[in-house]
Scaffold this active site. Structure first.
Site, short mmCIF file in Angstrom:
data_model
loop_
_atom_site.label_atom_id
_atom_site.label_comp_id
_atom_site.label_asym_id
_atom_site.label_seq_id
_atom_site.Cartn_x
_atom_site.Cartn_y
_atom_site.Cartn_z
N HIS A 149 -9.22 -10.56 -1.23
CA HIS A 149 -9.20 -10.33 0.21
C HIS A 149 -10.34 -11.17 0.77
O HIS A 149 -11.50 -10.77 0.70
CB HIS A 149 -9.40 -8.84 0.49
CG HIS A 149 -9.58 -8.50 1.94
ND1 HIS A 149 -8.67 -7.75 2.62
CD2 HIS A 149 -10.58 -8.78 2.81
CE1 HIS A 149 -9.09 -7.57 3.87
NE2 HIS A 149 -10.25 -8.20 4.00
N HIS A 162 0.86 -1.19 0.00
CA HIS A 162 0.00 0.00 0.00
C HIS A 162 0.90 1.24 0.00
O HIS A 162 1.58 1.52 0.98
CB HIS A 162 -0.90 0.00 1.23
CG HIS A 162 -1.87 -1.14 1.27
ND1 HIS A 162 -3.09 -1.11 0.62
CD2 HIS A 162 -1.78 -2.36 1.85
CE1 HIS A 162 -3.71 -2.26 0.82
NE2 HIS A 162 -2.94 -3.04 1.56
N LEU A 163 0.89 1.95 -1.12
CA LEU A 163 1.72 3.14 -1.25
C LEU A 163 0.94 4.43 -1.00
O LEU A 163 1.53 5.52 -0.97
CB LEU A 163 2.38 3.18 -2.63
CG LEU A 163 3.37 2.03 -2.91
CD1 LEU A 163 4.00 2.19 -4.29
CD2 LEU A 163 4.45 1.96 -1.84
N ASP A 198 1.96 -6.84 2.67
CA ASP A 198 0.77 -6.07 3.04
C ASP A 198 1.19 -4.81 3.79
O ASP A 198 0.57 -4.39 4.77
CB ASP A 198 -0.20 -6.90 3.89
CG ASP A 198 -1.59 -6.27 3.98
OD1 ASP A 198 -1.83 -5.25 3.30
OD2 ASP A 198 -2.43 -6.79 4.74
N HIS A 244 0.13 4.00 8.28
CA HIS A 244 -0.99 4.79 8.78
C HIS A 244 -0.47 5.99 9.56
O HIS A 244 0.57 5.91 10.22
CB HIS A 244 -1.89 3.96 9.70
CG HIS A 244 -2.73 2.95 8.97
ND1 HIS A 244 -3.66 3.31 8.01
CD2 HIS A 244 -2.78 1.59 9.06
CE1 HIS A 244 -4.26 2.22 7.56
NE2 HIS A 244 -3.73 1.17 8.16
N ASN A 251 -5.76 -6.61 9.48
CA ASN A 251 -6.82 -7.38 8.83
C ASN A 251 -6.23 -8.23 7.70
O ASN A 251 -5.66 -7.66 6.78
CB ASN A 251 -7.89 -6.44 8.27
CG ASN A 251 -9.09 -7.16 7.69
OD1 ASN A 251 -9.10 -8.38 7.58
ND2 ASN A 251 -10.09 -6.40 7.31
#
Length: 426
Positions: free
Chosen positions: A174, A55-56, A300, A304, A273
């Site tokens: 997912h 996740h970029l 993953d 944040h 998650n």
């Protein structure tokens, strides 16, 4: 670009150290007195790592990560290619967004950034996104996922699999039956009950994986299962593969080492998650990775902002950093335990991810004429994780203060050094 000579390296950690010449972006024969030299000192040489699940955050949440900072973290972690997930803002569900992500990756130039296209419009699970347009765009998308959300409607999922087959693509699921995880905060078990947290049952993952394996088998399409977390899912994968289903799967580093025992402090850095499971699940996942039931490791990587993690558990966003700690966790859980040797690490962190994504220039053998996408690893090194010192903008690592084995000493992308001695190369 000057030739590069790696002196005293051991491909796959095998045999006596050798010198390896790189010229014009490929592995070459002989030597060159004008070459730039990197002293290997007996370090392990592997194909550059490939992460199918990163996740970029760009576009939309550049306060937590950008393609530039994420690329730096990837290069420092030994990666030469990453796949940027579609849950950005706006969602990468059309050619404009995926081309933007691909272009920014090329501009930064530290790793190959491959955008993942959304399966459904807005990740809402209601209508297929423009899969064909994204596949035919300049981004050449070949992996589609609604990661963060399950494609829970079986009809939509079947249509996505059918469409992806015609595109030579793969659907990455997912796996989470949403009706079983309403309000879920932690693995459904003893710890969740004791801590008063709503349970996230293993069946929520396993039931979707079983359903999707049946659908993929029926339409003869390729399915990839994201972040496997339970013993039961590993069992389903073994069953499906025995039937000839075209299914592959990934496990995250954190699911190879952490358990729901970590939740006793209510520290949201441990919220993820799918959730952290039990020690029995961890042991089963390690074995499944070793025997090939689970194909590869994917980080993953999920940065944040402080306000999204430094808050009460129920309000915290799920996710952890992973790009710079992945190798250390794999070395700790798989190499030190004897479950994998370094050739096995190459298989699960480079070769199989590249094959699953259809990359022809990554995960290649270390041989003359092959692209020089490589990582040099010091297997005897150890280092201590400090989130503030990682390259990501965010610092939400569950491994804070943990000492990890093995360290990346150099990362090479098409013959160009992108990271060396813990720093991004000039």
């Amino acid at each position: 670009m000057n030739p590069l000579l790696l002196k005293g390296v051991r491909p796959y950690g095998e045999g006596e150290p050798i010198d390896l010449l790189i010229r014009d972006g490929v592995i070459a024969e002989g030597t060159d007195e004008n070459a730039e030299i990197i002293e290997g000192n007996g370090a392990v040489l592997l194909p550059g790592f490939v992460d199918l699940h990163t996740h970029l955050r760009e576009p939309g949440r550049e306060d937590t990560e950008t393609i530039e900072t994420g690329s730096k973290a990837a290069a420092l972690g030994g990666y030469t290619a990453v796949f940027a997930m579609a849950n950005t803002d706006p969602v990468a569900d059309n050619a404009v967004i995926v081309e933007h992500v691909a272009r920014r990756g090329q501009e930064v130039g530290l790793v190959d950034v491959h955008p993942v296209g959304a399966v459904t419009v807005g990740l809402k699970g209601e209508k297929l996104a423009e899969l064909g347009t994204m596949a035919k765009s300049k981004a050449n998308v070949r992996v589609f996922s609604d990661d963060g959300h399950c494609v829970h409607d079986p009809l939509i999922m079947r249509r996505a699999l059918e469409y992806s087959k015609s595109l030579g693509a793969v659907i990455a699921q997912h796996a989470e039956e949403p009706r079983l995880t309403v309000g879920a905060q932690a693995h459904e078990g003893e710890n969740a009950s004791r801590l008063g947290l709503q349970g996230w049952p293993a069946a929520a993952e396993e039931s979707i994986v079983a359903r999707d394996c049946i659908l993929a088998k029926q339409v003869d399409a390729r399915l990839h299962v994201c972040h496997v977390s339970t013993t039961g899912t590993a069992d389903v994968l073994k069953w499906a593969k025995a039937r000839g289903t075209k299914v592959s799967a990934e496990v995250t580093p954190h699911h190879l080492i952490l358990t729901d025992d970590r939740l006793s402090t209510y520290d949201p850095v441990n919220k993820v998650n799918p959730p952290l499971r039990t020690q029995a699940d961890v042991d089963a996942l390690r074995q499944a990775l070793a025997d090939g039931t689970i194909d590869c490791v994917a980080t993953d990587h999920a940065p944040h902002a402080v306000q999204d993690k430094d808050c009460e558990w129920s309000a915290a966003r799920p996710g952890m950093l992973g790009l710079q700690t992945a190798l250390g966790i794999v070395a700790e859980t798989m190499v030190k335990t004897g479950l994998l040797d370094w050739r096995g690490v190459a298989r699960v962190m480079s070769e199989r991810p590249a094959e699953i994504a259809g990359l022809t220039d990554q995960g290649r053998p270390i041989a003359v004429g092959e692209p020089a996408n490589l990582v040099l690893v010091d297997p005897d090194a150890s280092w201590t994780v400090h989130g503030a010192q990682l390259a990501s903008i965010a610092g939400n690592t569950p491994f804070e203060g943990m000492e990890l084995p093995a360290a990346v000493t150099a990362t090479i992308l098409r013959g160009r050094v992108t990271a060396v001695a813990g720093r991004i190369a000039e």
